[in-house]
Design an enzyme around this catalytic site. Structure first.
Site, PDB file in Angstrom:
ATOM      1  N   GLU A  91       0.813  -1.217   0.000  1.00 31.77           N
ATOM      2  CA  GLU A  91       0.000   0.000   0.000  1.00 31.77           C
ATOM      3  C   GLU A  91       0.842   1.261   0.000  1.00 31.77           C
ATOM      4  O   GLU A  91       1.922   1.282   0.564  1.00 31.77           O
ATOM      5  CB  GLU A  91      -0.837   0.056   1.283  1.00 31.77           C
ATOM      6  CG  GLU A  91      -1.898  -0.985   1.362  1.00 31.77           C
ATOM      7  CD  GLU A  91      -2.626  -0.937   2.705  1.00 31.77           C
ATOM      8  OE1 GLU A  91      -2.648   0.117   3.358  1.00 31.77           O
ATOM      9  OE2 GLU A  91      -3.166  -1.987   3.082  1.00 31.77           O
ATOM     10  N   CYS A 112       2.834   8.331   1.738  1.00 34.41           N
ATOM     11  CA  CYS A 112       3.294   7.366   2.724  1.00 34.41           C
ATOM     12  C   CYS A 112       3.623   6.079   1.979  1.00 34.41           C
ATOM     13  O   CYS A 112       2.763   5.519   1.290  1.00 34.41           O
ATOM     14  CB  CYS A 112       2.165   7.147   3.728  1.00 34.41           C
ATOM     15  SG  CYS A 112       2.466   5.834   4.890  1.00 34.41           S
ATOM     16  N   CYS A 119       5.240  -7.469   7.902  1.00 34.09           N
ATOM     17  CA  CYS A 119       6.207  -6.944   8.855  1.00 34.09           C
ATOM     18  C   CYS A 119       6.496  -8.010   9.904  1.00 34.09           C
ATOM     19  O   CYS A 119       5.600  -8.732  10.334  1.00 34.09           O
ATOM     20  CB  CYS A 119       5.678  -5.684   9.533  1.00 34.09           C
ATOM     21  SG  CYS A 119       6.886  -4.947  10.668  1.00 34.09           S
ATOM     22  N   CYS A 123       3.856  -5.785  16.192  1.00 34.91           N
ATOM     23  CA  CYS A 123       3.240  -4.912  17.195  1.00 34.91           C
ATOM     24  C   CYS A 123       1.768  -5.321  17.307  1.00 34.91           C
ATOM     25  O   CYS A 123       1.103  -5.562  16.295  1.00 34.91           O
ATOM     26  CB  CYS A 123       3.362  -3.454  16.793  1.00 34.91           C
ATOM     27  SG  CYS A 123       5.087  -2.973  16.564  1.00 34.91           S
ATOM     28  N   CYS A 126      -1.195  -3.571  15.199  1.00 27.84           N
ATOM     29  CA  CYS A 126      -0.945  -3.150  13.813  1.00 27.84           C
ATOM     30  C   CYS A 126      -1.369  -4.214  12.808  1.00 27.84           C
ATOM     31  O   CYS A 126      -1.054  -5.392  12.969  1.00 27.84           O
ATOM     32  CB  CYS A 126       0.531  -2.825  13.644  1.00 27.84           C
ATOM     33  SG  CYS A 126       0.999  -2.406  11.964  1.00 27.84           S
ATOM     34  N   GLU A 176       8.954  -2.504   8.383  1.00 28.46           N
ATOM     35  CA  GLU A 176       9.874  -1.733   9.230  1.00 28.46           C
ATOM     36  C   GLU A 176      11.015  -1.240   8.338  1.00 28.46           C
ATOM     37  O   GLU A 176      11.874  -2.032   7.930  1.00 28.46           O
ATOM     38  CB  GLU A 176      10.374  -2.622  10.375  1.00 28.46           C
ATOM     39  CG  GLU A 176      11.540  -2.074  11.167  1.00 28.46           C
ATOM     40  CD  GLU A 176      11.382  -0.626  11.631  1.00 28.46           C
ATOM     41  OE1 GLU A 176      10.381  -0.296  12.285  1.00 28.46           O
ATOM     42  OE2 GLU A 176      12.277   0.193  11.320  1.00 28.46           O
ATOM     43  N   SER A 207      10.167   6.509   9.634  1.00 27.82           N
ATOM     44  CA  SER A 207       9.561   6.106  10.902  1.00 27.82           C
ATOM     45  C   SER A 207      10.050   4.714  11.284  1.00 27.82           C
ATOM     46  O   SER A 207      10.102   3.820  10.446  1.00 27.82           O
ATOM     47  CB  SER A 207       8.034   6.084  10.758  1.00 27.82           C
ATOM     48  OG  SER A 207       7.434   5.597  11.932  1.00 27.82           O
ATOM     49  N   HIS A 232       4.622   4.851  21.445  1.00 25.07           N
ATOM     50  CA  HIS A 232       3.392   4.187  21.895  1.00 25.07           C
ATOM     51  C   HIS A 232       3.383   3.698  23.341  1.00 25.07           C
ATOM     52  O   HIS A 232       2.415   3.080  23.780  1.00 25.07           O
ATOM     53  CB  HIS A 232       2.993   3.027  20.975  1.00 25.07           C
ATOM     54  CG  HIS A 232       3.027   3.378  19.512  1.00 25.07           C
ATOM     55  ND1 HIS A 232       2.773   4.639  19.029  1.00 25.07           N
ATOM     56  CD2 HIS A 232       3.303   2.619  18.411  1.00 25.07           C
ATOM     57  CE1 HIS A 232       2.883   4.641  17.709  1.00 25.07           C
ATOM     58  NE2 HIS A 232       3.204   3.439  17.309  1.00 25.07           N
ATOM     59  N   ASN A 306      -6.657   3.662  15.236  1.00 28.58           N
ATOM     60  CA  ASN A 306      -7.583   3.275  14.177  1.00 28.58           C
ATOM     61  C   ASN A 306      -7.978   1.826  14.362  1.00 28.58           C
ATOM     62  O   ASN A 306      -7.113   0.947  14.306  1.00 28.58           O
ATOM     63  CB  ASN A 306      -6.825   3.313  12.847  1.00 28.58           C
ATOM     64  CG  ASN A 306      -7.216   4.467  12.016  1.00 28.58           C
ATOM     65  OD1 ASN A 306      -8.386   4.634  11.707  1.00 28.58           O
ATOM     66  ND2 ASN A 306      -6.235   5.257  11.667  1.00 28.58           N
ATOM     67  N   CYS A 349      -1.859   2.205   7.457  1.00 32.38           N
ATOM     68  CA  CYS A 349      -1.364   1.313   6.425  1.00 32.38           C
ATOM     69  C   CYS A 349      -1.481  -0.149   6.843  1.00 32.38           C
ATOM     70  O   CYS A 349      -1.420  -0.477   8.002  1.00 32.38           O
ATOM     71  CB  CYS A 349       0.083   1.646   6.122  1.00 32.38           C
ATOM     72  SG  CYS A 349       0.289   2.078   4.420  1.00 32.38           S
TER      73      CYS A 349
HETATM   74  N1  SAH Z   1       7.333   0.052  11.042  1.00 33.69           N
HETATM   75  C1  SAH Z   1       7.481   1.453  11.143  1.00 33.69           C
HETATM   76  C2  SAH Z   1       6.797   2.240  10.061  1.00 33.69           C
HETATM   77  C3  SAH Z   1       5.404   1.808   9.654  1.00 33.69           C
HETATM   78  S1  SAH Z   1       4.048   1.975  10.806  1.00 33.69           S
HETATM   79  C4  SAH Z   1       6.997   1.924  12.492  1.00 33.69           C
HETATM   80  O1  SAH Z   1       6.387   1.160  13.202  1.00 33.69           O
HETATM   81  O2  SAH Z   1       7.296   3.076  12.812  1.00 33.69           O
HETATM   82  C5  SAH Z   1       3.543   3.650  10.716  1.00 33.69           C
HETATM   83  C6  SAH Z   1       2.845   4.130  11.960  1.00 33.69           C
HETATM   84  O3  SAH Z   1       1.464   3.696  12.031  1.00 33.69           O
HETATM   85  C7  SAH Z   1       3.507   3.619  13.232  1.00 33.69           C
HETATM   86  O4  SAH Z   1       3.679   4.663  14.138  1.00 33.69           O
HETATM   87  C8  SAH Z   1       2.495   2.617  13.717  1.00 33.69           C
HETATM   88  O5  SAH Z   1       2.657   2.363  15.075  1.00 33.69           O
HETATM   89  C9  SAH Z   1       1.194   3.261  13.351  1.00 33.69           C
HETATM   90  N2  SAH Z   1       0.027   2.376  13.366  1.00 33.69           N
HETATM   91  C10 SAH Z   1      -0.004   1.062  13.102  1.00 33.69           C
HETATM   92  N3  SAH Z   1      -1.269   0.595  13.231  1.00 33.69           N
HETATM   93  C11 SAH Z   1      -2.047   1.650  13.588  1.00 33.69           C
HETATM   94  C12 SAH Z   1      -3.433   1.803  13.862  1.00 33.69           C
HETATM   95  N4  SAH Z   1      -4.269   0.793  13.776  1.00 33.69           N
HETATM   96  N5  SAH Z   1      -3.882   3.031  14.198  1.00 33.69           N
HETATM   97  C13 SAH Z   1      -3.030   4.086  14.241  1.00 33.69           C
HETATM   98  N6  SAH Z   1      -1.723   4.003  13.978  1.00 33.69           N
HETATM   99  C14 SAH Z   1      -1.216   2.792  13.656  1.00 33.69           C
HETATM  100 FE1  SF4 Z   2       5.704  -3.417  11.876  1.00 32.70          FE
HETATM  101 FE2  SF4 Z   2       5.586  -0.775  12.368  1.00 32.70          FE
HETATM  102 FE3  SF4 Z   2       3.351  -2.295  12.325  1.00 32.70          FE
HETATM  103 FE4  SF4 Z   2       5.088  -2.574  14.311  1.00 32.70          FE
HETATM  104  S1  SF4 Z   2       3.897  -0.729  13.820  1.00 32.70           S
HETATM  105  S2  SF4 Z   2       4.090  -4.261  13.171  1.00 32.70           S
HETATM  106  S3  SF4 Z   2       7.026  -2.283  13.257  1.00 32.70           S
HETATM  107  S4  SF4 Z   2       4.696  -1.862  10.605  1.00 32.70           S
END
Ligand code: SAH
Ligand code: SF4
Length: 363
Positions: A91, A112, A119, A123, A126, A176, A207, A232, A306, A349
């Site tokens: 995406e 973005c 990934c 997390c 996510c 990541e 990021s 976070h 989200n 994303c």
């Molecule tokens: N892996 C990297 C970059 C991609 S994630 C990282 O984690 O920084 C981009 C951002 O979206 C991160 O800050 C992540 O924690 C956040 N994110 C992931 N899922 C989300 C959700 N459901 N709602 C809001 N932010 C989210």
């Molecule tokens: Fe991967 Fe970033 Fe999502 Fe964590 S927040 S699972 S590092 S994409």
């Protein structure tokens, strides 16, 4: 498969042309076709001799991301789901600048981009990590996310094919970025170069979920990228509940790496903090977060969570969000709270891909 020409720097292409005894000006002609006119075939490069086009065609591929699905609207965010040559899905999200927020003209856009398929960091909140990690994106696949969106824009607006759309990049899509370090860096060099994407390094934000050694490595690079940390959680206890990486690089190590970045670059770091109800939104976290932010001279970006299908997490009420923001401000920290509406388009994303893959699997 042949190497994608969008994975090459100007120097690499020039070395090849030298070997082929081609005049140097041909290199710039090719780069103009790729990065200004964004063509997707060697054949389209009409000012190159036929023999050279054939030679290029035999040596390099010039693949383009295939648009599978697009969601959203022009004045909010538009989400693009792409299919890669191996049928993986990734995406990119196009976000129009908010002139009030950034003081910029409203024709500015932030894109973005993704850096991996899936990934590995898992997390808990996510969507990108839900089905694990598949592979790193190649350099050309990262670069083409920008070109493909601009190609799409040019065909939609029927404007000049060379018109630029994206002038800000955030590396916050799926994956990541610092775990695909070499490909990311090369892609960003290409997207930054005047002969390539022409996007200023200061307009590129990387990021990371907190890969401390790679943050230090990035600090030693010459290009001045901005850095955002997906924090976070402001204590190890809270952070490791939702981010497994915190066990490998706990806050002490992560903070030290950020300090190093800050000292080397003299640039402001952003701490991203998603607010998840009952997980990290307690006012008890605010002083810890404030302390970290002040130590790093960082600003804090609060993002209401989200909702992700199948995951139990929820965003806190607006009162809780505002209360958390005020608590940070009372500690004299620069913080913003994302307040925009319309999150029903899976703005984070990874979600559109997840849904599409599930729909395909059940079809
Ligand atoms: N892996 C990297 C970059 C991609 S994630 C990282 O984690 O920084 C981009 C951002 O979206 C991160 O800050 C992540 O924690 C956040 N994110 C992931 N899922 C989300 C959700 N459901 N709602 C809001 N932010 C989210
Ligand atoms: Fe991967 Fe970033 Fe999502 Fe964590 S927040 S699972 S590092 S994409």
């Amino acid at each position: 498969m042949a190497l994608d020409a969008k994975s090459l720097t100007r120097d690499e292409l020039a070395a090849q042309f030298l070997q082929w005894a081609q005049p140097a000006y041909r290199v710039d002609q090719v780069l103009q076709w790729i990065y200004e006119r964004r063509v997707t075939s060697w054949d389209a490069m009409s000012n190159l001799p036929r023999a050279l086009r054939d030679q290029l065609n035999q040596t390099y591929s010039l693949t383009a991301l295939e648009l599978v699905r697009k969601q959203g609207s022009r004045d909010t965010t538009e989400k693009f789901l792409w299919r890669l040559a191996d049928h993986s899905l990734i995406e990119s999200v196009l976000i129009p600048a908010n002139p009030a927020l950034y003081g910029e003209a409203s024709d500015r856009h932030t894109l973005c981009v993704s850096t991996q398929v899936g990934c590995a960091y898992g997390c808990k909140f996510c969507a990108s990590g839900l089905e694990g990690w598949k592979r790193n994106l190649h350099v050309g696949e990262i670069v083409d996310q920008v070109l493909a969106v601009e190609r799409w824009h040019a065909s939609e607006s029927k404007g000049e094919p060379t018109e630029r759309l994206v002038n800000n990049l955030v590396i916050m899509g799926m994956g990541e970025p610092l775990a695909n370090y070499d490909n990311l860096l090369k892609a960003l060099q290409i997207l930054n170069a005047p002969w390539g994407g022409g996007i200023g390094a200061r307009k590129i934000t990387v990021s990371t979920s907190g890969l401390a050694p790679q943050i230090r490595k990035l600090a030693d690079e010459t290009l001045q990228f901005r850095l955002a940390i997906s924090l976070h959680g402001a204590t190890d206890e809270v952070r490791q509940k939702i981010m497994p990486i915190n066990r490998k690089y706990p806050l002490r190590e992560l903070t030290a790496a950020c300090e190093y970045y800050q000292e080397k670059k003299g640039r402001m770091i952003t701490l991203e903090y998603i607010l998840i109800a009952g997980v990290n939104d307690s006012l008890a976290q605010a002083p810890h977060l404030a302390k970290l932010a002040r130590r790093l001279n960082a600003k804090v970006n609060l993002i209401p969570y989200n909702k992700v299908e199948d995951l139990p997490w929820e965003r806190p009420s607006e009162d809780v969000q505002e209360g958390f923001l005020r608590a940070l401000e009372q500690h004299e920290v620069t913080a913003t709270l994302r307040r925009e509406k319309g999150h029903d388009i899976d703005a984070a994303c990874g979600q559109l891909r997840l849904r599409t893959e599930r729909e395909l699997a059940s079809a």
